[in-house]
Design a protein around this motif. Sequence first.
Motif, short mmCIF file in Angstrom:
data_model
loop_
_atom_site.label_atom_id
_atom_site.label_comp_id
_atom_site.label_asym_id
_atom_site.label_seq_id
_atom_site.Cartn_x
_atom_site.Cartn_y
_atom_site.Cartn_z
N ASP A 26 22.66 6.21 15.83
CA ASP A 26 23.33 6.06 17.12
C ASP A 26 24.03 7.37 17.52
OD1 ASP A 26 24.32 4.77 19.30
OD2 ASP A 26 25.71 3.45 18.21
N ALA A 68 15.38 4.48 20.96
CA ALA A 68 16.76 4.02 21.14
C ALA A 68 17.61 5.11 21.80
CB ALA A 68 17.35 3.62 19.79
N GLU A 71 16.84 5.19 25.45
CA GLU A 71 17.48 4.04 26.08
C GLU A 71 18.99 4.31 26.29
OE1 GLU A 71 16.78 1.11 27.32
OE2 GLU A 71 18.81 0.23 27.19
N SER A 72 19.64 4.87 25.26
CA SER A 72 21.08 5.17 25.39
C SER A 72 21.31 6.21 26.49
CB SER A 72 21.65 5.74 24.08
OG SER A 72 21.55 4.83 23.05
N TRP A 75 20.91 4.68 29.84
CA TRP A 75 22.05 3.80 30.11
C TRP A 75 23.27 4.62 30.53
CZ3 TRP A 75 26.68 2.99 27.15
CH2 TRP A 75 27.45 1.92 27.60
N LYS A 253 27.63 10.59 12.62
CA LYS A 253 26.89 9.36 12.92
C LYS A 253 27.22 8.24 11.93
CE LYS A 253 23.25 11.42 15.57
NZ LYS A 253 21.96 12.06 15.60
N VAL A 260 27.32 5.25 20.69
CA VAL A 260 27.13 4.74 22.05
C VAL A 260 26.68 3.28 22.05
CG1 VAL A 260 25.69 4.98 24.12
CG2 VAL A 260 26.60 6.99 23.00
N GLU A 261 25.72 2.97 21.18
CA GLU A 261 25.21 1.58 21.19
C GLU A 261 26.27 0.62 20.70
OE1 GLU A 261 22.60 0.15 22.68
OE2 GLU A 261 22.46 2.18 23.46
N ALA A 262 27.06 1.05 19.70
CA ALA A 262 28.13 0.19 19.18
C ALA A 262 29.15 -0.07 20.29
CB ALA A 262 28.78 0.83 17.97
N ARG A 264 28.61 0.12 23.49
CA ARG A 264 27.95 -0.68 24.53
C ARG A 264 27.97 -2.16 24.14
NH1 ARG A 264 21.63 0.32 26.23
NH2 ARG A 264 21.53 -1.20 27.90
N ARG A 265 27.66 -2.42 22.86
CA ARG A 265 27.67 -3.81 22.39
C ARG A 265 29.07 -4.40 22.46
NH1 ARG A 265 23.95 -2.04 18.58
NH2 ARG A 265 25.60 -1.70 17.05
#
Length: 329
Positions: A26, A68, A71-72, A75, A253, A260-262, A264-265
């Motif tokens: 991520d 991924a 995608e990030s 986003w 990391k 970012v994904e964490a 976002r979630r």
Amino acid sequence: MPADPAHPDRVASPRTTRLAPSPTGDLHLGNVRSLLLAWAIGRNAGWNVILRHEDLDAARTSIEACDAIEESLHWLGLDWDGAPTRQSDDLEPYFEAMRRLESRRLVFSSDLSRRELREAAAAPHGGELRFPPELRPSDEDAWRFHEGATNFRSKTRPGPEIVRDRLLGTHRFDPAAEVGDQIVWTKAGRPAYQLSVVVDDDRQGVTDVIRGADLLSSAARQQRLRQDLGIDGDLTWWHLPIVHDDDGRRLAKRDGDTGVEALRRAGVPADRIIGLVAWWCGLIEKPAPVAAAKIPELLDHDHLRSMVTRETSQPLRFTNEDRRWLLQS
Ligand code: GLU
């Protein structure tokens, strides 16, 4: 000038910068800061902005991780020109570079272990393991490049290498004293970071490299490799301050919760992440949600320079207060 087919309204620029993430997990907020500024500086100046996945470390990267990251980035509101590239897709340009170095008698194989090197290094430089010229092999065969389970190093000429950085000013390095003969090809049968970056920046027409200041000394090593490969001209460098956490450690990391994904979630909107980073960079007065599309127009070089000046006394910090601000959305 011809138009860019991906963006017919955009005239192809003679200058190009790159987003070059390593798809090992991520993206953390330090990565976001570097990618956002590279993108915004490029867009503000009308350059081409390309996306290159640096995925040569087969054990730590994957196609899914590349997807991924794309995608990030989407986003977050970042885009790029043309199709993204993955370094692992085609190794031939790196082989070609090795053959070029071989023809100039600049690369040799060496399987000295780290311990053997440590014992041989009279004056280790800043904790970095240096490969001194005395350890170059005398056996002629060792100066031939081949595909085998062995590391190859390139001969580093002694003397200063000057890096002129748009943000950090002029810096003088001595790669031969710092790293000595650096690894350019690994025993995994793949190019090492320094070689792959130099080859790609050249073949992809990159003119401007915008990235974290942890790679400033690599700029000197990359300039040297460019010269060894007979590549004309220097790149324009823009090295940005590193982002630390509240304990003064570099964001990494492995600290999953700054990813970012964490975030976002956890329900954090993209414009809060962008707004926090924009505030770190001095582009806005206080943290506030901002769309990435606004950042290129907020940029001005005095702001960027003041960010760097601040760094010399105080590093950019992702504090617990910043974290609370992100999560209060
Ligand atoms: N792939 C490297 C990283 O993610 C960046 C390399 C470069 O910009 O030269 O840290």
